[in-house]
Enzyme design. Structure first.
Site, PDB file in Angstrom:
ATOM      1  N   ASP A 117      33.923  46.595  38.105  1.00  0.00           N
ATOM      2  CA  ASP A 117      34.874  47.528  38.781  1.00  0.00           C
ATOM      3  C   ASP A 117      34.223  48.678  38.202  1.00  0.00           C
ATOM      4  O   ASP A 117      34.416  49.470  37.023  1.00  0.00           O
ATOM      5  CB  ASP A 117      35.946  47.045  39.086  1.00  0.00           C
ATOM      6  CG  ASP A 117      36.296  46.918  40.810  1.00  0.00           C
ATOM      7  OD1 ASP A 117      36.077  48.172  41.156  1.00  0.00           O
ATOM      8  OD2 ASP A 117      36.453  45.907  41.035  1.00  0.00           O
ATOM      9  N   ASP A 167      35.079  51.174  43.483  1.00  0.00           N
ATOM     10  CA  ASP A 167      35.991  51.117  44.060  1.00  0.00           C
ATOM     11  C   ASP A 167      36.311  52.445  44.957  1.00  0.00           C
ATOM     12  O   ASP A 167      36.059  53.959  44.352  1.00  0.00           O
ATOM     13  CB  ASP A 167      37.552  51.795  43.045  1.00  0.00           C
ATOM     14  CG  ASP A 167      38.510  51.575  44.128  1.00  0.00           C
ATOM     15  OD1 ASP A 167      39.309  50.450  44.293  1.00  0.00           O
ATOM     16  OD2 ASP A 167      39.415  52.162  43.701  1.00  0.00           O
ATOM     17  N   GLU A 196      33.305  50.248  47.762  1.00  0.00           N
ATOM     18  CA  GLU A 196      33.900  50.444  49.236  1.00  0.00           C
ATOM     19  C   GLU A 196      34.314  51.296  48.923  1.00  0.00           C
ATOM     20  O   GLU A 196      33.847  52.549  48.746  1.00  0.00           O
ATOM     21  CB  GLU A 196      35.255  49.529  47.754  1.00  0.00           C
ATOM     22  CG  GLU A 196      35.798  49.457  49.164  1.00  0.00           C
ATOM     23  CD  GLU A 196      38.012  49.941  48.732  1.00  0.00           C
ATOM     24  OE1 GLU A 196      37.809  49.170  49.050  1.00  0.00           O
ATOM     25  OE2 GLU A 196      37.913  50.524  47.368  1.00  0.00           O
ATOM     26  N   HIS A 230      40.663  40.420  47.071  1.00  0.00           N
ATOM     27  CA  HIS A 230      41.337  40.708  46.471  1.00  0.00           C
ATOM     28  C   HIS A 230      42.975  41.876  47.656  1.00  0.00           C
ATOM     29  O   HIS A 230      44.092  42.074  46.819  1.00  0.00           O
ATOM     30  CB  HIS A 230      41.332  41.147  45.450  1.00  0.00           C
ATOM     31  CG  HIS A 230      41.353  42.903  45.121  1.00  0.00           C
ATOM     32  ND1 HIS A 230      39.814  43.549  45.865  1.00  0.00           N
ATOM     33  CD2 HIS A 230      41.529  44.035  44.959  1.00  0.00           C
ATOM     34  CE1 HIS A 230      39.168  44.754  44.750  1.00  0.00           C
ATOM     35  NE2 HIS A 230      40.390  45.371  45.032  1.00  0.00           N
ATOM     36  N   ASP A 231      42.289  42.295  47.761  1.00  0.00           N
ATOM     37  CA  ASP A 231      43.094  43.319  48.922  1.00  0.00           C
ATOM     38  C   ASP A 231      43.481  42.519  50.559  1.00  0.00           C
ATOM     39  O   ASP A 231      44.332  43.471  51.474  1.00  0.00           O
ATOM     40  CB  ASP A 231      42.473  44.385  49.785  1.00  0.00           C
ATOM     41  CG  ASP A 231      42.376  45.556  48.490  1.00  0.00           C
ATOM     42  OD1 ASP A 231      42.784  45.691  47.421  1.00  0.00           O
ATOM     43  OD2 ASP A 231      41.177  46.130  48.246  1.00  0.00           O
TER      44      ASP A 231
HETATM   45  O1  TEU Z   1      41.102  50.099  47.419  1.00  0.00           O
HETATM   46  C1  TEU Z   1      40.714  50.987  48.798  1.00  0.00           C
HETATM   47  C2  TEU Z   1      41.735  51.104  49.783  1.00  0.00           C
HETATM   48  O2  TEU Z   1      41.365  51.611  50.794  1.00  0.00           O
HETATM   49  C3  TEU Z   1      43.326  49.343  50.020  1.00  0.00           C
HETATM   50  O3  TEU Z   1      44.581  50.762  49.569  1.00  0.00           O
HETATM   51  C4  TEU Z   1      42.967  49.182  50.940  1.00  0.00           C
HETATM   52  O4  TEU Z   1      43.206  50.536  52.004  1.00  0.00           O
HETATM   53  C5  TEU Z   1      43.690  48.359  51.248  1.00  0.00           C
HETATM   54  O5  TEU Z   1      43.957  47.355  50.319  1.00  0.00           O
HETATM   55  C6  TEU Z   1      43.625  47.567  52.433  1.00  0.00           C
HETATM   56  O6  TEU Z   1      45.131  46.516  52.953  1.00  0.00           O
HETATM   57  C7  TEU Z   1      40.477  49.425  47.018  1.00  0.00           C
HETATM   58  C8  TEU Z   1      40.940  48.614  45.635  1.00  0.00           C
HETATM   59  O7  TEU Z   1      40.325  47.336  46.318  1.00  0.00           O
HETATM   60  C9  TEU Z   1      41.960  48.554  45.538  1.00  0.00           C
HETATM   61  O8  TEU Z   1      42.740  46.865  44.962  1.00  0.00           O
HETATM   62  C10 TEU Z   1      43.383  49.289  44.413  1.00  0.00           C
HETATM   63  O9  TEU Z   1      44.598  49.666  44.784  1.00  0.00           O
HETATM   64  C11 TEU Z   1      42.825  50.651  46.087  1.00  0.00           C
HETATM   65  O10 TEU Z   1      41.871  50.952  45.698  1.00  0.00           O
HETATM   66  C12 TEU Z   1      43.201  52.353  44.491  1.00  0.00           C
HETATM   67  O11 TEU Z   1      42.202  52.301  42.965  1.00  0.00           O
END
Ligand code: TEU
Ligand code: CA
Length: 548
Positions: free
Chosen positions: A98, A199, A258, A323-324
């Site tokens: 990442d 990210d 992303e 993971h989100d």
């Molecule tokens: O996620 C980006 C992001 O847009 C997330 O906050 C998203 O809106 C949300 O999780 C959806 O429900 C990335 C990473 O994948 C995330 O884990 C991080 O928290 C975020 O960036 C900040 O680095």
């Protein structure tokens, strides 16, 4: 279409904190990943994407990096990392890291320097502004806190943080910062890693002049969270191209960026091969359907990304959870009566749609959402921010809890379920987050012992992809663009034509496709196939791949 290993690959995402704990401290770690490499080899995946495992105070579980050159002590040492890379490569598995460079941790030495005085050499590594009328420089809201600005007494200015206040945004306008990032990327490439998942990469370029958002306030405190304004700003492509020239172009690597608020029209600029920027992006259009799934809209999204990106010299990614996100079988499938069938259907879907498929750990055994009984059981910073916003806006705490019980990011972060022993075999200690009580039935050991498990279906999908180029490079044709319950499409290449037919409902469905549906079954989640002549005859969540 040019052939590339990363188009042919299947990627498996590992969230190290929740994968396997090797030393009983309740936290997954790199030695835990090493222990499970043979399991991943058995599944057959080609690439591991590792969520951040750099030094971090873990305000956002590693997405707040305090040292890009160190491994998080909870996860192990650099020797462990080197061993993991080596052991993965020995098994023919590549590793993608990442890359989190929209922001760092406020505990990174650059930020500690930057905040110490206005004339510190690191001042411009971050985005500092004077107060406006004694308040924040603009009305921007942050994804993890009300305002995107934090006042810093020492120098009397605010710094920008689109995520938590412990995640200050890096200033990409400042050339020395960009060079530091490239140097760091090359450090990891020189170790032998095979690529980066980047990210929120389309947020690194801020809109010129940091103008106010025109959206009405959408936080309880009156700030406006405005992803459209923060993303895809003019000049972003040039940053990505500069990054490509200084790092990516020198290695045989893969990249996936992303990208929030991205459409195919924008994405094609970043992923078109001749533009020398990224290989593919993760977009959010499918995820945006999660609270209200609609198969016809899903099909439109697929068609749009196929026409707008794949047909124009770019490449796509396919994923339904990470993971989100909540667990895909709980959101897009049926995690009760048809858990196994629908988990296999969703797997069949992402492995047969055009693009590189990404599996999130546990998906391959049909792991489901977890039940959380109180707000304290949630560990994610975003769950707590949503809880405070939603209750301030007038929802009751039980309403918010039931919302989080569907959509929280923590559903993905409960430990990987390895067996039916205490804590699902994840740890011999006390796990850092709740273990999903369903582990007694849903676990790897069980899956490996059952030839009809979701695991073996995934294993067959991956093997099919490896043996059949049609799954990778085949043309895509949607046969049912307006059907609300069945998705049927073909992939075809050099005279080989495959029909994929998926029933998204828990009922029996028949459909006259107006063309033959008969052929050789390559894979199915039922023991037999009932299609005859031109008529599909599908049972609940039936998913078949037929060679016509
Ligand atoms: O996620 C980006 C992001 O847009 C997330 O906050 C998203 O809106 C949300 O999780 C959806 O429900 C990335 C990473 O994948 C995330 O884990 C991080 O928290 C975020 O960036 C900040 O680095
Ligand atoms: Ca551990």
């Amino acid at each position: 279409m040019t052939k590339k290993w990363w188009k042919e690959a299947v990627v498996y995402q590992i969230y190290p904190r929740s994968f396997k704990d090797s030393n009983g401290d309740g936290i997954g770690d790199l030695r835990g990943v090493i222990e499970k490499l043979d399991y991943l080899k058995e599944l057959g995946i080609d690439v591991i994407w590792l969520n951040p495992c750099y030094a971090s105070p873990n305000d956002d579980n590693g997405y707040d990096i305090s040292d890009y050159y160190q491994i998080m002590p909870e996860f192990g040492t650099m020797d462990d990392f080197d061993e993991l890379l080596d052991e993965a490569h020995k098994r023919g598995i590549r590793i993608v890291m990442d890359l989190v460079v929209n922001h760092s941790s406020d505990e990174h030495k650059w930020f500690i320097e930057s905040r110490s005085s206005r004339d510190n050499p690191y001042r411009d590594y971050y985005i500092w502004r004077d107060p406006r009328d004694g308040k924040e420089p603009n009305n921007w809201g942050s994804f993890f806190s009300p305002s995107a600005w934090e006042y810093d007494e020492t120098t009397g200015q605010y710094y920008l943080h689109l995520f938590s206040k412990k995640q200050p945004d890096l200033n990409w306008e400042y050339e020395p910062l960009r060079q530091e990032v490239y140097k760091m990327m090359n450090f990891w490439f020189d170790k032998g890693i095979d690529g980066f998942r980047m990210d929120v990469i389309n947020l690194i370029k801020k809109p010129a002049g940091l103008p106010d958002s025109k959206l009405p306030p959408n936080t309880a405190e009156g700030y406006s969270i405005d992803p459209e304004l923060y993303a895809n700003n003019p000049g972003l492509l040039e940053f990505l191209q500069e990054m490509n020239k200084n790092t990516l172009s020198k290695y045989d690597c893969m990249t996936v960026g992303e990208s929030v608020c991205i459409t195919p029209e924008i994405a094609i600029n970043y992923v078109k091969e001749d533009n020398h920027a990224l290989n593919m992006v993760f977009h959010f259009e499918v995820m945006d359907l999660k609270e209200n799934f609609d198969l016809v809209r899903f099909k439109k999204i697929q068609q749009k990304w196929y026409d707008g990106v794949m047909k124009k010299g770019g490449w796509n990614s396919q994923y339904l959870n990470n993971h989100d996100q909540p667990r895909q079988v709980s959101i897009f499938g049926n995690d009760r009566e048809y858990r196994i069938e629908s988990a296999k259907l969703l797997g069949t879907l992402i492995h047969t749609l055009p693009g590189t498929p990404y599996i999130y750990q546990g998906e391959e055994i049909g792991m489901t959402n977890c039940r959380f009984d109180s707000i304290d059981e949630f560990k994610d910073i975003q769950a707590h921010f949503s809880y405070s916003q939603m209750t301030k806006k007038g929802m009751s705490s039980s309403e918010v809890l039931s919302w989080l019980n569907k959509y929280s990011r923590d559903h993905a972060r409960t430990p990987m379920q390895w067996d039916d022993t205490e804590n699902a075999g994840f740890t011999s200690g006390k796990p850092w987050i709740k273990v999903n009580p369903k582990y007694e039935k849903i676990n790897v050991k069980e899956a490996l012992n059952d030839p009809n498990s979701v695991f073996y279906h995934y294993k067959k999908l991956i093997a099919l992809r490896r043996a059949n180029e049609v799954m990778v490079y085949g043309d895509f044709l949607d046969l049912t663009p307006t059907h609300k319950e069945i998705y049927a499409y073909t992939r075809s290449l050099n005279g080989v034509e495959w029909l994929i037919a998926l029933n998204f409902t828990s009922g029996d469905k028949k459909l006259d496709l107006g063309r033959s549906v008969e052929g050789k079954v390559k894979l199915s989640n039922y023991p037999d196939y009932l299609g005859k002549g031109q008529t599909l005859n599908l049972r609940p969540y039936e998913a078949v791949i037929i060679e016509l």
